[in-house]
Design a protein around this motif. Structure first.
Motif, PDB file in Angstrom:
ATOM      1  N   GLY A   1      -2.839  -2.056 -14.683  1.00 41.64           N
ATOM      2  CA  GLY A   1      -1.846  -2.600 -15.592  1.00 41.64           C
ATOM      3  C   GLY A   1      -1.289  -1.541 -16.528  1.00 41.64           C
ATOM      4  N   ALA A   2      -2.040  -0.452 -16.693  1.00 40.33           N
ATOM      5  CA  ALA A   2      -1.641   0.601 -17.627  1.00 40.33           C
ATOM      6  C   ALA A   2      -1.330   1.923 -16.937  1.00 40.33           C
ATOM      7  CB  ALA A   2      -2.750   0.821 -18.657  1.00 40.33           C
ATOM      8  N   SER A   3      -1.614   2.020 -15.641  1.00 36.51           N
ATOM      9  CA  SER A   3      -1.427   3.273 -14.918  1.00 36.51           C
ATOM     10  C   SER A   3      -1.169   2.969 -13.451  1.00 36.51           C
ATOM     11  CB  SER A   3      -2.670   4.157 -15.062  1.00 36.51           C
ATOM     12  OG  SER A   3      -2.593   5.292 -14.207  1.00 36.51           O
ATOM     13  N   ASN A   4      -0.580   3.922 -12.750  1.00 31.75           N
ATOM     14  CA  ASN A   4      -0.396   3.771 -11.308  1.00 31.75           C
ATOM     15  C   ASN A   4      -1.635   4.188 -10.519  1.00 31.75           C
ATOM     16  OD1 ASN A   4       2.141   2.596 -10.968  1.00 31.75           O
ATOM     17  ND2 ASN A   4       3.200   4.550 -11.258  1.00 31.75           N
ATOM     18  N   PHE A   5      -2.671   4.643 -11.219  1.00 30.31           N
ATOM     19  CA  PHE A   5      -3.909   5.031 -10.556  1.00 30.31           C
ATOM     20  C   PHE A   5      -5.083   4.297 -11.197  1.00 30.31           C
ATOM     21  CE2 PHE A   5      -1.011   8.578  -9.752  1.00 30.31           C
ATOM     22  CZ  PHE A   5      -1.062   8.604  -8.362  1.00 30.31           C
TER      23      PHE A   5
ATOM     24  N   ASN B   1       0.809  -1.217   0.000  1.00 28.51           N
ATOM     25  CA  ASN B   1       0.000   0.000   0.000  1.00 28.51           C
ATOM     26  C   ASN B   1       0.843   1.269   0.000  1.00 28.51           C
ATOM     27  OD1 ASN B   1      -1.646   2.192   1.801  1.00 28.51           O
ATOM     28  ND2 ASN B   1      -3.031   0.968   0.536  1.00 28.51           N
ATOM     29  N   THR B   2       1.984   1.234   0.660  1.00 21.04           N
ATOM     30  CA  THR B   2       2.799   2.441   0.805  1.00 21.04           C
ATOM     31  C   THR B   2       4.076   2.384  -0.026  1.00 21.04           C
ATOM     32  OG1 THR B   2       3.841   1.491   2.793  1.00 21.04           O
ATOM     33  CG2 THR B   2       1.902   2.905   3.112  1.00 21.04           C
ATOM     34  N   ALA B   3       4.187   1.419  -0.928  1.00 21.05           N
ATOM     35  CA  ALA B   3       5.386   1.276  -1.750  1.00 21.05           C
ATOM     36  C   ALA B   3       5.539   2.446  -2.719  1.00 21.05           C
ATOM     37  CB  ALA B   3       5.333  -0.039  -2.522  1.00 21.05           C
ATOM     38  N   TYR B   4       6.785   2.678  -3.130  1.00 22.89           N
ATOM     39  CA  TYR B   4       7.041   3.657  -4.181  1.00 22.89           C
ATOM     40  C   TYR B   4       6.787   2.975  -5.524  1.00 22.89           C
ATOM     41  CZ  TYR B   4       9.399   6.489  -7.637  1.00 22.89           C
ATOM     42  OH  TYR B   4       9.671   7.226  -8.755  1.00 22.89           O
ATOM     43  N   ARG B   5       5.897   3.542  -6.326  1.00 25.91           N
ATOM     44  CA  ARG B   5       5.584   2.955  -7.625  1.00 25.91           C
ATOM     45  C   ARG B   5       6.260   3.762  -8.731  1.00 25.91           C
ATOM     46  NH1 ARG B   5       1.438   2.073  -4.319  1.00 25.91           N
ATOM     47  NH2 ARG B   5       0.419   4.073  -4.619  1.00 25.91           N
ATOM     48  N   TYR B   6       7.123   3.089  -9.463  1.00 28.58           N
ATOM     49  CA  TYR B   6       7.819   3.724 -10.582  1.00 28.58           C
ATOM     50  C   TYR B   6       6.829   4.035 -11.700  1.00 28.58           C
ATOM     51  CZ  TYR B   6      12.321   2.265  -8.594  1.00 28.58           C
ATOM     52  OH  TYR B   6      13.412   2.100  -7.781  1.00 28.58           O
ATOM     53  N   PRO B   7       7.087   5.072 -12.496  1.00 29.66           N
ATOM     54  CA  PRO B   7       6.289   5.267 -13.711  1.00 29.66           C
ATOM     55  C   PRO B   7       6.359   4.003 -14.566  1.00 29.66           C
ATOM     56  CG  PRO B   7       7.704   7.168 -13.296  1.00 29.66           C
ATOM     57  CD  PRO B   7       8.121   6.103 -12.323  1.00 29.66           C
TER      58      PRO B   7
ATOM     59  N   GLN C   1       8.003  -4.449 -11.759  1.00 30.58           N
ATOM     60  CA  GLN C   1       8.067  -3.848 -10.424  1.00 30.58           C
ATOM     61  C   GLN C   1       6.979  -4.349  -9.493  1.00 30.58           C
ATOM     62  OE1 GLN C   1       6.611   0.202  -9.597  1.00 30.58           O
ATOM     63  NE2 GLN C   1       6.312   0.453 -11.821  1.00 30.58           N
ATOM     64  N   GLY C   2       5.985  -5.069 -10.025  1.00 30.97           N
ATOM     65  CA  GLY C   2       4.855  -5.434  -9.177  1.00 30.97           C
ATOM     66  C   GLY C   2       4.154  -4.169  -8.710  1.00 30.97           C
ATOM     67  N   TRP C   3       3.951  -4.050  -7.400  1.00 28.16           N
ATOM     68  CA  TRP C   3       3.272  -2.872  -6.850  1.00 28.16           C
ATOM     69  C   TRP C   3       4.256  -1.838  -6.347  1.00 28.16           C
ATOM     70  CZ3 TRP C   3      -1.184  -2.945  -8.808  1.00 28.16           C
ATOM     71  CH2 TRP C   3      -1.896  -4.148  -8.960  1.00 28.16           C
ATOM     72  N   GLY C   4       5.546  -2.018  -6.679  1.00 24.58           N
ATOM     73  CA  GLY C   4       6.522  -0.988  -6.358  1.00 24.58           C
ATOM     74  C   GLY C   4       7.646  -1.479  -5.471  1.00 24.58           C
ATOM     75  N   MET C   5       8.382  -0.529  -4.917  1.00 22.15           N
ATOM     76  CA  MET C   5       9.525  -0.807  -4.050  1.00 22.15           C
ATOM     77  C   MET C   5       9.207  -0.353  -2.637  1.00 22.15           C
ATOM     78  SD  MET C   5      13.511   0.447  -4.447  1.00 22.15           S
ATOM     79  CE  MET C   5      13.177   2.166  -4.092  1.00 22.15           C
ATOM     80  N   ALA C   6       9.594  -1.145  -1.662  1.00 21.28           N
ATOM     81  CA  ALA C   6       9.321  -0.824  -0.256  1.00 21.28           C
ATOM     82  C   ALA C   6       9.742   0.603   0.071  1.00 21.28           C
ATOM     83  CB  ALA C   6      10.046  -1.815   0.653  1.00 21.28           C
ATOM     84  N   ASP C   7       8.857   1.339   0.739  1.00 22.04           N
ATOM     85  CA  ASP C   7       9.124   2.722   1.138  1.00 22.04           C
ATOM     86  C   ASP C   7       8.651   2.879   2.578  1.00 22.04           C
ATOM     87  OD1 ASP C   7       9.412   5.425   1.493  1.00 22.04           O
ATOM     88  OD2 ASP C   7       8.376   6.017  -0.343  1.00 22.04           O
ATOM     89  N   LEU C   8       9.492   2.489   3.519  1.00 20.12           N
ATOM     90  CA  LEU C   8       9.081   2.497   4.922  1.00 20.12           C
ATOM     91  C   LEU C   8       8.982   3.908   5.482  1.00 20.12           C
ATOM     92  CD1 LEU C   8      10.866  -0.611   6.445  1.00 20.12           C
ATOM     93  CD2 LEU C   8       8.722  -0.433   5.175  1.00 20.12           C
ATOM     94  N   THR C   9       9.657   4.862   4.848  1.00 17.45           N
ATOM     95  CA  THR C   9       9.474   6.258   5.258  1.00 17.45           C
ATOM     96  C   THR C   9       8.036   6.693   4.982  1.00 17.45           C
ATOM     97  OG1 THR C   9      11.786   6.796   4.838  1.00 17.45           O
ATOM     98  CG2 THR C   9      10.234   8.632   4.899  1.00 17.45           C
TER      99      THR C   9
END
Length: 215
Positions: free
Chosen positions: A181-185, A79-85, A94-102
Motif C-alpha cells: 500500500g505504501a511501496s511497489n515492493f 504479475n507483469t503489469a507496469y506499476r506507476y510510482p 492504479q490497483g496493481w498497475g497497467m497491462a504490459d503485454l510486452t
C-alpha cells in the motif's frame, strides 16, 4: 477493505478510430476507453496462450477451447503489469498497475504458472520451490482465485481464504500484499492477508538461491 481496482488503463486522450468514415480518427476518454483496452489485453493473453507462448499450455483446436482459467489470466496480467510510482498514482487508483503485454511476453520463459490445477482442502498448504538466478532484477509472485458470491450486507464479502507467503533462502519471509500500500515492493514479515482474493509479493534484486512459495 480489498485492494481495488485490480488494474488500470488510460482514461483520457485516447487516440483511436472513428466510425464516421473508414479513415477517421478521434480522441476520447472515460472508462469507456480504459475498460475495453484492458479487455483487449486479456484477449491477447488468450491468443498468446493458444499459440503456446507459455511453455506447456495451449495448442488446442481453438482459442476458446484451451484458454487459461480466468484467475490465471488475471494473475498473468497483474504479475507483469507496469506499476506507476505511488506518488504519481496511488494504489487505490492504479490497483496493481497497467497491462504490459510486452513485459509478459519477454518473461514468458521465466514463469511458473499454476492454471488452477492444484486443489486445496481446508487447512491444507501447497508448497512450490523456485530457483532465482544471480542478478535477477525482480521476483514477482501473484496468487488470484475466484470466490463464491458474498453477501453485500456482510462486514466482509469474501467467503474462502487463501494466503500467500514467500520465503527467501536466508529465511526472510514476505506475506502477500504486505507493504504494497505504501511501496511497489514488498516489506518483510507482516501477517496473512485474509481480505484480498489477489495477493502479491514483489521484490527488487531478490537474493539468488531457492525460494519457497506457500499457499
Amino acid at each position: 477493505g480489498r485492494t481495488k481496482p485490480d488494474v488500470a488503463n488510460c482514461y483520457d486522450a485516447i487516440h483511436t478510430t472513428d466510425g464516421t468514415s473508414p479513415t477517421s480518427y478521434t480522441d476520447f476518454g472515460g472508462t469507456s476507453g480504459a475498460t475495453p483496452i484492458t479487455a483487449g489485453c486479456f484477449g491477447l493473453i488468450n491468443q498468446m496462450w493458444h499459440q503456446q507462448v507459455f511453455n506447456g499450455f495451449g495448442g488446442g483446436p481453438t482459442v476458446f477451447s484451451d484458454r487459461p482459467r480466468s484467475a490465471t489470466a488475471k494473475a498473468l496480467m497483474i504479475n507483469t503489469a507496469y506499476r506507476y510510482p505511488l506518488a504519481q498514482l496511488p494504489r487505490v487508483r492504479q490497483g496493481w498497475g497497467m497491462a504490459d503485454l510486452t513485459n509478459l511476453y519477454n518473461n514468458r520463459n521465466n514463469l511458473l504458472i499454476i492454471n488452477e490445477t492444484d486443489v486445496l482442502q481446508n487447512l491444507q498448504t501447497k508448497v512450490y520451490n523456485v530457483a532465482v538466478d544471480p542478478a535477477t532484477p525482480e521476483l514477482g509472485v501473484t496468487m488470484a482465485y475466484i470466490d463464491p458470491q458474498g453477501n453485500p450486507a456482510a462486514s466482509q464479502a469474501r467467503i474462502n481464504d487463501l494466503s500467500l507467503k514467500v520465503t527467501a533462502p536466508d529465511g526472510t519471509f514476505y506475506w502477500g500484499n504486505n507493504g504494497l500500500g505504501a511501496s511497489n515492493f514488498s516489506t518483510p514479515g507482516g501477517a496473512a492477508n485474509t481480505i484480498d482474493t489477489v495477493e502479491n509479493v514483489f521484490l527488487q534484486n531478490p537474493m539468488p538461491g531457492n525460494w519457497t512459495i506457500e499457499v
